[in-house]
Design a protein around this motif. Structure first.
Motif, PDB file in Angstrom:
ATOM      1  N   TYR A  94     -15.399   5.960  -4.214  1.00 38.58           N
ATOM      2  CA  TYR A  94     -14.238   5.610  -3.402  1.00 38.58           C
ATOM      3  C   TYR A  94     -13.676   6.844  -2.705  1.00 38.58           C
ATOM      4  O   TYR A  94     -13.346   6.813  -1.523  1.00 38.58           O
ATOM      5  CB  TYR A  94     -13.178   4.974  -4.297  1.00 38.58           C
ATOM      6  CG  TYR A  94     -11.910   4.618  -3.596  1.00 38.58           C
ATOM      7  CD1 TYR A  94     -11.838   3.500  -2.779  1.00 38.58           C
ATOM      8  CD2 TYR A  94     -10.779   5.413  -3.742  1.00 38.58           C
ATOM      9  CE1 TYR A  94     -10.673   3.177  -2.127  1.00 38.58           C
ATOM     10  CE2 TYR A  94      -9.607   5.092  -3.088  1.00 38.58           C
ATOM     11  CZ  TYR A  94      -9.566   3.976  -2.284  1.00 38.58           C
ATOM     12  OH  TYR A  94      -8.411   3.663  -1.638  1.00 38.58           O
ATOM     13  N   VAL A  95     -13.592   7.949  -3.458  1.00 36.94           N
ATOM     14  CA  VAL A  95     -13.031   9.171  -2.886  1.00 36.94           C
ATOM     15  C   VAL A  95     -13.911   9.664  -1.744  1.00 36.94           C
ATOM     16  O   VAL A  95     -13.412  10.052  -0.678  1.00 36.94           O
ATOM     17  CB  VAL A  95     -12.898  10.252  -3.986  1.00 36.94           C
ATOM     18  CG1 VAL A  95     -12.695  11.613  -3.374  1.00 36.94           C
ATOM     19  CG2 VAL A  95     -11.748   9.933  -4.904  1.00 36.94           C
TER      20      VAL A  95
ATOM     21  N   LEU B 274      -0.893   6.810   3.084  1.00 40.37           N
ATOM     22  CA  LEU B 274      -2.101   7.600   2.920  1.00 40.37           C
ATOM     23  C   LEU B 274      -1.780   9.033   2.525  1.00 40.37           C
ATOM     24  O   LEU B 274      -2.522   9.665   1.797  1.00 40.37           O
ATOM     25  CB  LEU B 274      -2.842   7.603   4.257  1.00 40.37           C
ATOM     26  CG  LEU B 274      -4.149   8.345   4.303  1.00 40.37           C
ATOM     27  CD1 LEU B 274      -5.157   7.597   3.496  1.00 40.37           C
ATOM     28  CD2 LEU B 274      -4.589   8.500   5.727  1.00 40.37           C
TER      29      LEU B 274
ATOM     30  N   LYS C 295       0.836  -1.204   0.000  1.00 39.00           N
ATOM     31  CA  LYS C 295       0.000   0.000   0.000  1.00 39.00           C
ATOM     32  C   LYS C 295       0.871   1.255   0.000  1.00 39.00           C
ATOM     33  O   LYS C 295       1.885   1.302   0.703  1.00 39.00           O
ATOM     34  CB  LYS C 295      -0.869   0.008   1.250  1.00 39.00           C
ATOM     35  CG  LYS C 295      -1.906  -1.093   1.264  1.00 39.00           C
ATOM     36  CD  LYS C 295      -3.160  -0.601   0.595  1.00 39.00           C
ATOM     37  CE  LYS C 295      -4.307  -1.586   0.664  1.00 39.00           C
ATOM     38  NZ  LYS C 295      -3.996  -2.973   0.551  1.00 39.00           N
TER      39      LYS C 295
ATOM     40  N   ILE D 140     -13.252   7.376   1.209  1.00 39.36           N
ATOM     41  CA  ILE D 140     -11.947   7.485   1.876  1.00 39.36           C
ATOM     42  C   ILE D 140     -11.785   8.853   2.521  1.00 39.36           C
ATOM     43  O   ILE D 140     -11.153   8.980   3.564  1.00 39.36           O
ATOM     44  CB  ILE D 140     -10.779   7.149   0.923  1.00 39.36           C
ATOM     45  CG1 ILE D 140      -9.556   6.798   1.756  1.00 39.36           C
ATOM     46  CG2 ILE D 140     -10.448   8.297   0.007  1.00 39.36           C
ATOM     47  CD1 ILE D 140      -8.556   5.972   1.049  1.00 39.36           C
TER      48      ILE D 140
ATOM     49  N   ARG E 111      -2.274  20.778   2.940  1.00 38.87           N
ATOM     50  CA  ARG E 111      -2.595  19.511   3.609  1.00 38.87           C
ATOM     51  C   ARG E 111      -2.575  18.370   2.598  1.00 38.87           C
ATOM     52  O   ARG E 111      -2.155  17.257   2.911  1.00 38.87           O
ATOM     53  CB  ARG E 111      -4.003  19.573   4.190  1.00 38.87           C
ATOM     54  CG  ARG E 111      -4.174  20.474   5.325  1.00 38.87           C
ATOM     55  CD  ARG E 111      -4.452  19.718   6.619  1.00 38.87           C
ATOM     56  NE  ARG E 111      -4.263  20.613   7.723  1.00 38.87           N
ATOM     57  CZ  ARG E 111      -5.128  21.552   8.042  1.00 38.87           C
ATOM     58  NH1 ARG E 111      -6.227  21.683   7.360  1.00 38.87           N
ATOM     59  NH2 ARG E 111      -4.885  22.365   9.032  1.00 38.87           N
TER      60      ARG E 111
ATOM     61  N   GLN F 182      -1.889  10.376  -1.074  1.00 40.12           N
ATOM     62  CA  GLN F 182      -3.219  10.441  -1.670  1.00 40.12           C
ATOM     63  C   GLN F 182      -3.207  10.079  -3.143  1.00 40.12           C
ATOM     64  O   GLN F 182      -3.960  10.643  -3.931  1.00 40.12           O
ATOM     65  CB  GLN F 182      -3.810  11.845  -1.529  1.00 40.12           C
ATOM     66  CG  GLN F 182      -3.597  12.421  -0.174  1.00 40.12           C
ATOM     67  CD  GLN F 182      -4.892  12.649   0.559  1.00 40.12           C
ATOM     68  OE1 GLN F 182      -5.948  12.567  -0.010  1.00 40.12           O
ATOM     69  NE2 GLN F 182      -4.813  12.909   1.826  1.00 40.12           N
TER      70      GLN F 182
ATOM     71  N   LEU G  35     -14.623   5.758  -8.926  1.00 39.86           N
ATOM     72  CA  LEU G  35     -13.587   6.549  -8.273  1.00 39.86           C
ATOM     73  C   LEU G  35     -14.192   7.560  -7.309  1.00 39.86           C
ATOM     74  O   LEU G  35     -13.702   7.750  -6.195  1.00 39.86           O
ATOM     75  CB  LEU G  35     -12.751   7.266  -9.334  1.00 39.86           C
ATOM     76  CG  LEU G  35     -11.495   7.953  -8.812  1.00 39.86           C
ATOM     77  CD1 LEU G  35     -10.481   6.918  -8.389  1.00 39.86           C
ATOM     78  CD2 LEU G  35     -10.908   8.870  -9.853  1.00 39.86           C
TER      79      LEU G  35
ATOM     80  N   GLY H 212      -4.359   7.624  -4.507  1.00 38.01           N
ATOM     81  CA  GLY H 212      -5.591   6.997  -4.949  1.00 38.01           C
ATOM     82  C   GLY H 212      -6.694   7.975  -5.278  1.00 38.01           C
ATOM     83  O   GLY H 212      -7.674   7.622  -5.894  1.00 38.01           O
ATOM     84  N   LEU H 213      -6.542   9.205  -4.860  1.00 41.36           N
ATOM     85  CA  LEU H 213      -7.647  10.147  -5.021  1.00 41.36           C
ATOM     86  C   LEU H 213      -7.547  10.879  -6.340  1.00 41.36           C
ATOM     87  O   LEU H 213      -7.491  12.091  -6.402  1.00 41.36           O
ATOM     88  CB  LEU H 213      -7.648  11.172  -3.876  1.00 41.36           C
ATOM     89  CG  LEU H 213      -7.643  10.580  -2.476  1.00 41.36           C
ATOM     90  CD1 LEU H 213      -7.791  11.672  -1.452  1.00 41.36           C
ATOM     91  CD2 LEU H 213      -8.742   9.576  -2.321  1.00 41.36           C
ATOM     92  N   GLY H 214      -7.516  10.149  -7.401  1.00 48.14           N
ATOM     93  CA  GLY H 214      -7.443  10.802  -8.691  1.00 48.14           C
ATOM     94  C   GLY H 214      -6.026  11.240  -8.995  1.00 48.14           C
ATOM     95  O   GLY H 214      -5.709  12.416  -8.982  1.00 48.14           O
TER      96      GLY H 214
END
Lengths: 104, 252
Positions: free
Chosen positions: B235-236, A33, A30, B239, A96, A36, B232, A38-40
């Motif tokens: 998911y966003v 966090l 993984k 999370i 942040r 980020q 997505l 994974g957030l686009g």
């Protein structure tokens, strides 16, 4: 089937791990966090996030300023005070999001 | 669409609400948006109930989907929030699957995307925001308000920083809701626009056939893209809820 290789037997855990990784069953490590990813992670996603974060902070600030102005009858002053604060809050939001994680 | 002629594209008409379920729905203002929410909720329940019915050792497709959903959200909760995350698992699971099914249902023709209305996403994000704040105050009491004072700042700067932090905290409501709403709405507007291109260009005769086919290709790609965005964004949302809950439980 039940062939024994003469050498030291690899433990069951090791063999299981090898088999799982061969089948692609183990999740890849993984990513932390903080970044980020994974957030686009695409450029488009990052751009959309930046826009949303900046604008939403500004919207909240303008709403607060305007509301307080309505209450205290000081019409332009508090809105004018809160707009720069909102811009700063937007930048804080972005910091942040994208700040390199070193502590915590 | 485009009934009055092929000169206008009505890209936003698809988001209009109409009463569903005939006269009964009309009298209580039960719109197609509400209907889709009910459908999404029922589908989630059906996935879990029907999927988990066989309780097979080697899961079939539906059971595998249900189990994978469970495990993904569970690991998201425990990894993001920490070991307290198990408490919030039902909430995050419900949010994720409700939004996911809402987004995905919107891709089907004649269906409605309820997440393309800011009212819906704003209600969801307000709920998350209030819950996070309540959890934080319950966990930390008045100490929660130290969240707004960053560590190690000069006293002179404190009032400024507190104001900025409060605005930043409040802006979560907007950013959480607008992100979901804007993504869903933009996707559907694009689909509508390119769909209208197909009709309009196909109408002008031989010269229009090639660009019309091109638009059809673009729309095909967009549908795939829409599936990606739907997943997505759900998911966003999930999370980010987890991250906010992490902040609430741990403060800083």
């Amino acid at each position: 089937m039940s062939q024994d290789n003469g050498g030291p037997d690899p433990s069951f855990e090791d063999r299981l791990k090898a088999a799982r990784s061969k089948q692609g069953l183990d999740a890849p490590p993984k990513q932390p966090l903080g970044d980020q990813g994974g957030l686009g992670g695409s450029a488009w996603g990052i751009g959309a996030r930046v826009g949303v974060e900046l604008v939403s902070a500004l919207v909240v600030a303008v709403a607060i300023g305007y509301g307080l102005d309505r209450i205290f009858h000081t019409t332009p002053i508090l809105t004018a005070v809160f707009v720069p604060l909102g811009g700063a809050a937007g930048v804080v939001n972005l910091w942040r999001l994208f700040a390199p994680k070193q502590s915590d | 669409m485009a009934a009055e002629g092929s000169s206008s594209i009505d890209a936003l008409g698809q988001f209009q609400l109409h009463p569903a379920l005939g006269a009964i729905g009309g009298s209580v203002n039960f719109t197609q948006s509400n209907l889709m929410m009910v459908v999404a909720g029922l589908l989630v329940l059906a996935l879990l109930w029907v999927g988990m019915k066989p309780r097979a050792m080697v899961p079939g497709r539906l059971q595998a989907a249900a189990e994978m959903g469970y495990e993904t959200i569970m690991s998201m909760c425990t990894e993001t929030i920490g070991h307290e995350g198990r408490k919030f698992f039902p909430l995050v699971f419900t949010l994720f699957f409700f939004i996911l099914f809402g987004n995905l249902l919107g891709v089907f023709p004649y269906f409605f995307t309820f997440t393309s209305h800011i009212m819906v996403t704003l209600a969801l994000s307000l709920f998350v925001f209030l819950l996070v704040t309540v959890v934080a105050i319950k966990e930390h009491g008045l100490h929660f308000f130290s969240y707004f004072v960053p560590k190690g700042i000069p006293v002179a700067l404190a009032p400024l920083m507190v104001a900025i932090e409060v605005i930043s905290y409040l802006s979560r409501i907007i950013s959480l809701s607008v992100r979901l709403f804007a993504n869903m709405m933009a996707g559907h507007v694009m689909l509508e626009v390119f769909g209208s291109f197909i009709v309009m260009l196909g109408g002008i005769g031989l010269l229009g056939y090639f660009p019309a086919a091109l638009s059809l290709g673009v729309n095909t790609i967009l549908i795939g893209f829409e599936l990606l965005v739907a997943t997505l964004q759900a998911y966003v949302f999930a999370i980010l809820t987890c991250i906010y809950l992490h902040d609430a439980v741990h403060l800083h």
